[in-house]
Design a protein around this motif. Structure first.
Motif, PDB file in Angstrom:
ATOM      1  N   PRO A 123       0.822  -1.218   0.000  1.00 35.55           N
ATOM      2  CA  PRO A 123       0.000   0.000   0.000  1.00 35.55           C
ATOM      3  C   PRO A 123       0.857   1.269   0.000  1.00 35.55           C
ATOM      4  O   PRO A 123       1.948   1.300   0.580  1.00 35.55           O
ATOM      5  CB  PRO A 123      -0.804  -0.121   1.296  1.00 35.55           C
ATOM      6  N   LYS A 124       0.344   2.298  -0.648  1.00 34.01           N
ATOM      7  CA  LYS A 124       1.093   3.538  -0.836  1.00 34.01           C
ATOM      8  C   LYS A 124       1.552   4.150   0.479  1.00 34.01           C
ATOM      9  O   LYS A 124       2.654   4.715   0.561  1.00 34.01           O
ATOM     10  CB  LYS A 124       0.233   4.538  -1.617  1.00 34.01           C
ATOM     11  N   GLU A 125       0.737   4.035   1.537  1.00 35.62           N
ATOM     12  CA  GLU A 125       1.105   4.661   2.810  1.00 35.62           C
ATOM     13  C   GLU A 125       2.333   4.025   3.455  1.00 35.62           C
ATOM     14  O   GLU A 125       2.925   4.587   4.366  1.00 35.62           O
ATOM     15  CB  GLU A 125      -0.066   4.651   3.794  1.00 35.62           C
ATOM     16  N   PHE A 126       2.754   2.861   2.948  1.00 36.61           N
ATOM     17  CA  PHE A 126       3.954   2.206   3.483  1.00 36.61           C
ATOM     18  C   PHE A 126       5.128   2.262   2.499  1.00 36.61           C
ATOM     19  O   PHE A 126       6.117   1.550   2.676  1.00 36.61           O
ATOM     20  CB  PHE A 126       3.652   0.748   3.842  1.00 36.61           C
ATOM     21  N   GLY A 127       4.991   3.099   1.450  1.00 37.04           N
ATOM     22  CA  GLY A 127       6.092   3.259   0.513  1.00 37.04           C
ATOM     23  C   GLY A 127       5.917   2.535  -0.805  1.00 37.04           C
ATOM     24  O   GLY A 127       6.787   2.611  -1.680  1.00 37.04           O
ATOM     25  N   GLY A 128       4.797   1.812  -0.972  1.00 34.17           N
ATOM     26  CA  GLY A 128       4.531   1.130  -2.230  1.00 34.17           C
ATOM     27  C   GLY A 128       3.734   2.018  -3.171  1.00 34.17           C
ATOM     28  O   GLY A 128       3.651   3.237  -2.974  1.00 34.17           O
ATOM     29  N   VAL A 129       3.150   1.405  -4.189  1.00 32.41           N
ATOM     30  CA  VAL A 129       2.368   2.179  -5.159  1.00 32.41           C
ATOM     31  C   VAL A 129       0.917   1.711  -5.234  1.00 32.41           C
ATOM     32  O   VAL A 129       0.143   2.223  -6.022  1.00 32.41           O
ATOM     33  CB  VAL A 129       3.008   2.130  -6.576  1.00 32.41           C
ATOM     34  N   CYS A 130       0.547   0.710  -4.418  1.00 33.16           N
ATOM     35  CA  CYS A 130      -0.806   0.163  -4.522  1.00 33.16           C
ATOM     36  C   CYS A 130      -1.836   1.103  -3.896  1.00 33.16           C
ATOM     37  O   CYS A 130      -1.668   1.572  -2.766  1.00 33.16           O
ATOM     38  CB  CYS A 130      -0.894  -1.207  -3.855  1.00 33.16           C
ATOM     39  N   GLU A 131      -2.885   1.366  -4.657  1.00 37.31           N
ATOM     40  CA  GLU A 131      -4.030   2.142  -4.182  1.00 37.31           C
ATOM     41  C   GLU A 131      -5.296   1.423  -4.631  1.00 37.31           C
ATOM     42  O   GLU A 131      -5.882   1.762  -5.664  1.00 37.31           O
ATOM     43  CB  GLU A 131      -3.988   3.568  -4.742  1.00 37.31           C
ATOM     44  N   CYS A 132      -5.720   0.432  -3.888  1.00 40.21           N
ATOM     45  CA  CYS A 132      -6.905  -0.338  -4.264  1.00 40.21           C
ATOM     46  C   CYS A 132      -8.146   0.551  -4.221  1.00 40.21           C
ATOM     47  O   CYS A 132      -8.298   1.365  -3.301  1.00 40.21           O
ATOM     48  CB  CYS A 132      -7.117  -1.515  -3.308  1.00 40.21           C
ATOM     49  N   PRO A 133      -9.060   0.409  -5.187  1.00 39.85           N
ATOM     50  CA  PRO A 133     -10.335   1.136  -5.123  1.00 39.85           C
ATOM     51  C   PRO A 133     -11.061   0.796  -3.820  1.00 39.85           C
ATOM     52  O   PRO A 133     -11.208  -0.363  -3.464  1.00 39.85           O
ATOM     53  CB  PRO A 133     -11.108   0.599  -6.333  1.00 39.85           C
ATOM     54  N   GLY A 134     -11.470   1.823  -3.098  1.00 35.88           N
ATOM     55  CA  GLY A 134     -12.129   1.593  -1.816  1.00 35.88           C
ATOM     56  C   GLY A 134     -11.171   1.386  -0.664  1.00 35.88           C
ATOM     57  O   GLY A 134     -11.586   1.214   0.480  1.00 35.88           O
ATOM     58  N   GLY A 135      -9.848   1.392  -0.956  1.00 35.05           N
ATOM     59  CA  GLY A 135      -8.841   1.233   0.087  1.00 35.05           C
ATOM     60  C   GLY A 135      -8.282  -0.178   0.156  1.00 35.05           C
ATOM     61  O   GLY A 135      -9.025  -1.158   0.059  1.00 35.05           O
ATOM     62  N   CYS A 136      -6.968  -0.277   0.316  1.00 38.24           N
ATOM     63  CA  CYS A 136      -6.305  -1.589   0.374  1.00 38.24           C
ATOM     64  C   CYS A 136      -6.803  -2.429   1.553  1.00 38.24           C
ATOM     65  O   CYS A 136      -6.887  -3.654   1.460  1.00 38.24           O
ATOM     66  CB  CYS A 136      -4.789  -1.409   0.477  1.00 38.24           C
ATOM     67  N   SER A 137      -7.155  -1.771   2.662  1.00 38.42           N
ATOM     68  CA  SER A 137      -7.496  -2.514   3.877  1.00 38.42           C
ATOM     69  C   SER A 137      -8.825  -3.257   3.779  1.00 38.42           C
ATOM     70  O   SER A 137      -9.099  -4.152   4.578  1.00 38.42           O
ATOM     71  CB  SER A 137      -7.525  -1.570   5.090  1.00 38.42           C
ATOM     72  N   LEU A 138      -9.645  -2.895   2.805  1.00 43.68           N
ATOM     73  CA  LEU A 138     -10.940  -3.567   2.644  1.00 43.68           C
ATOM     74  C   LEU A 138     -11.029  -4.361   1.335  1.00 43.68           C
ATOM     75  O   LEU A 138     -12.064  -4.957   1.040  1.00 43.68           O
ATOM     76  CB  LEU A 138     -12.085  -2.558   2.712  1.00 43.68           C
ATOM     77  N   SER A 139      -9.944  -4.385   0.559  1.00 43.44           N
ATOM     78  CA  SER A 139     -10.009  -4.990  -0.778  1.00 43.44           C
ATOM     79  C   SER A 139      -9.861  -6.514  -0.769  1.00 43.44           C
ATOM     80  O   SER A 139     -10.371  -7.193  -1.653  1.00 43.44           O
ATOM     81  CB  SER A 139      -8.913  -4.399  -1.663  1.00 43.44           C
ATOM     82  N   ASP A 140      -9.136  -7.055   0.234  1.00 47.75           N
ATOM     83  CA  ASP A 140      -8.801  -8.487   0.274  1.00 47.75           C
ATOM     84  C   ASP A 140      -8.160  -8.926  -1.053  1.00 47.75           C
ATOM     85  O   ASP A 140      -8.401 -10.021  -1.557  1.00 47.75           O
ATOM     86  CB  ASP A 140     -10.045  -9.341   0.571  1.00 47.75           C
ATOM     87  N   ALA A 141      -7.343  -8.032  -1.627  1.00 45.89           N
ATOM     88  CA  ALA A 141      -6.703  -8.320  -2.919  1.00 45.89           C
ATOM     89  C   ALA A 141      -5.607  -9.361  -2.748  1.00 45.89           C
ATOM     90  O   ALA A 141      -4.825  -9.306  -1.797  1.00 45.89           O
ATOM     91  CB  ALA A 141      -6.136  -7.044  -3.510  1.00 45.89           C
ATOM     92  N   GLY A 142      -5.558 -10.303  -3.669  1.00 41.83           N
ATOM     93  CA  GLY A 142      -4.548 -11.345  -3.652  1.00 41.83           C
ATOM     94  C   GLY A 142      -4.973 -12.487  -4.536  1.00 41.83           C
ATOM     95  O   GLY A 142      -6.134 -12.536  -4.980  1.00 41.83           O
ATOM     96  N   PRO A 143      -4.088 -13.433  -4.818  1.00 39.65           N
ATOM     97  CA  PRO A 143      -4.423 -14.531  -5.721  1.00 39.65           C
ATOM     98  C   PRO A 143      -5.544 -15.439  -5.205  1.00 39.65           C
ATOM     99  O   PRO A 143      -6.118 -16.212  -5.964  1.00 39.65           O
ATOM    100  CB  PRO A 143      -3.117 -15.308  -5.878  1.00 39.65           C
ATOM    101  N   TRP A 144      -5.842 -15.342  -3.914  1.00 38.03           N
ATOM    102  CA  TRP A 144      -6.945 -16.128  -3.333  1.00 38.03           C
ATOM    103  C   TRP A 144      -8.305 -15.492  -3.654  1.00 38.03           C
ATOM    104  O   TRP A 144      -9.329 -16.072  -3.379  1.00 38.03           O
ATOM    105  CB  TRP A 144      -6.773 -16.197  -1.803  1.00 38.03           C
ATOM    106  N   ASN A 145      -8.281 -14.270  -4.204  1.00 41.30           N
ATOM    107  CA  ASN A 145      -9.524 -13.539  -4.458  1.00 41.30           C
ATOM    108  C   ASN A 145      -9.461 -12.911  -5.852  1.00 41.30           C
ATOM    109  O   ASN A 145      -9.185 -11.718  -6.005  1.00 41.30           O
ATOM    110  CB  ASN A 145      -9.684 -12.445  -3.385  1.00 41.30           C
ATOM    111  N   PRO A 146      -9.713 -13.704  -6.900  1.00 43.76           N
ATOM    112  CA  PRO A 146      -9.559 -13.209  -8.270  1.00 43.76           C
ATOM    113  C   PRO A 146     -10.482 -12.049  -8.632  1.00 43.76           C
ATOM    114  O   PRO A 146     -10.225 -11.340  -9.595  1.00 43.76           O
ATOM    115  CB  PRO A 146      -9.882 -14.440  -9.137  1.00 43.76           C
ATOM    116  N   THR A 147     -11.539 -11.828  -7.848  1.00 45.31           N
ATOM    117  CA  THR A 147     -12.477 -10.743  -8.171  1.00 45.31           C
ATOM    118  C   THR A 147     -12.012  -9.397  -7.642  1.00 45.31           C
ATOM    119  O   THR A 147     -12.553  -8.354  -8.002  1.00 45.31           O
ATOM    120  CB  THR A 147     -13.879 -11.034  -7.600  1.00 45.31           C
ATOM    121  N   ALA A 148     -11.002  -9.396  -6.755  1.00 41.99           N
ATOM    122  CA  ALA A 148     -10.547  -8.119  -6.138  1.00 41.99           C
ATOM    123  C   ALA A 148      -9.758  -7.282  -7.141  1.00 41.99           C
ATOM    124  O   ALA A 148      -9.035  -7.808  -7.961  1.00 41.99           O
ATOM    125  CB  ALA A 148      -9.690  -8.412  -4.916  1.00 41.99           C
TER     126      ALA A 148
END
Length: 290
Positions: free
Chosen positions: A265-290
């Motif tokens: 996530p961007k707040e930790f020095g990365g570039v990820c900005e998930c729509p709706g916020g990374c903390s609620l996205s559950d993004a990862g290979p276990w969740n192909p819809t994220a």
């Protein structure tokens, strides 16, 4: 000759597509003859005593308990039996099937805890922002009991969904997580008020889901934390201590050495900005819809 025989005492697990994968010691594909014999004896004793549950006691799972007890069969068996009793007492199967954490989005405002994508070794990244904790607001919308039920629900999802999803994505077994614990603005008084939850959560992780820690980064650690760490450290085994990095505010390079910028996530020095916020996205290979 002996070394070769010991290294091949256990076959590699099926489904590996990564040609460079070399299992760490004590895992399938890298067991000594003695360790392989202990694993087989463990499995047989559990079957003979009617304790064996095939869907959650495959060889990889049994090895987690054996590694946690340094392949002492009696101690590993005692740990697993205690875990099975805890599962009944805590009603884990009921939580897996029926738990609905309706307050998740609200809780996220006052105590963010979430899985998010993978590190460079394929581990799911788990982020906990203890510094954002607002204990009064948190317990106005949830309870410690529901927080622990949510923790167990997420551990079960970690074992049965997230790790298999990551393993398939990288082509080799992934058995541990990469954790970031953010202590930015944490206050000792706030921590003290939530210490019962933190200790209960740590106990569940250590005793019921052993050997799941791969990397652990404590970031934005305040100066006083070094004193706390000096007191805690002697109680931890050397292997656990070796996995923990305590970093101040200059943590970004260390995190990016382990986690790709698109996964952080961007707040930790990365570039990820998930729509709706990374903390609620559950993004990862276990969740192909994220």
């Amino acid at each position: 000759m002996t070394t070769v025989q010991q290294a091949s005492a256990s076959p590699l697990p099926e489904g590996i597509t990564d040609p460079n994968y070399k299992p760490p010691p004590g895992r399938l594909g890298n067991l000594t003859v003695s360790q392989q014999h202990t694993l087989e004896k463990f499995r047989q004793e559990l079957q003979d005593e009617g304790i064996f549950v095939p869907e959650r006691m495959d060889d990889a799972a049994l090895l987690r308990f054996l590694r946690a007890r340094r392949f002492d069969l009696a101690k590993a068996k005692q740990m697993l039996i205690a875990c099975e009793q805890w599962r009944k007492d805590f009603k884990v199967d009921e939580i897996v099937n029926n738990f609905d954490f309706k307050e998740k989005a609200e809780v996220d405002k006052y105590y963010p805890q979430y899985y998010h994508k993978m590190d460079k070794d394929g581990r799911p990244v788990y982020i906990e922002r203890l510094g954002k904790l607002d204990i009064k607001a948190l317990y106005a919308i949830t309870t410690q009991e529901r927080q622990l039920q949510r923790l167990v629900y997420e551990y079960e999802k970690f074992i049965h969904d997230r790790l298999p999803g990551c393993s398939a994505a990288v082509g080799h077994p992934v058995e541990t997580s990469c954790t970031i614990l953010d202590l930015h603005n944490v206050s000792l008084s706030n921590f003290y008020r939530v210490k019962d939850y933190v200790m209960a959560a740590a106990s569940i992780g250590q005793d019921r889901y052993p050997e799941c820690m791969g990397k652990f980064y404590i970031i934005n650690a305040p100066w006083a934390f070094s004193t706390v760490w000096t007191l805690i450290k002697p109680w931890l085994d050397e292997v656990t201590v070796s996995k923990i990095d305590i970093l101040g505010s200059s943590y970004k390079d260390k995190l990016l050495a382990q986690i790709p910028p698109e996964s952080l996530p961007k707040e930790f020095g990365g570039v990820c900005e998930c729509p709706g916020g990374c903390s609620l996205s559950d993004a990862g290979p276990w969740n192909p819809t994220a």
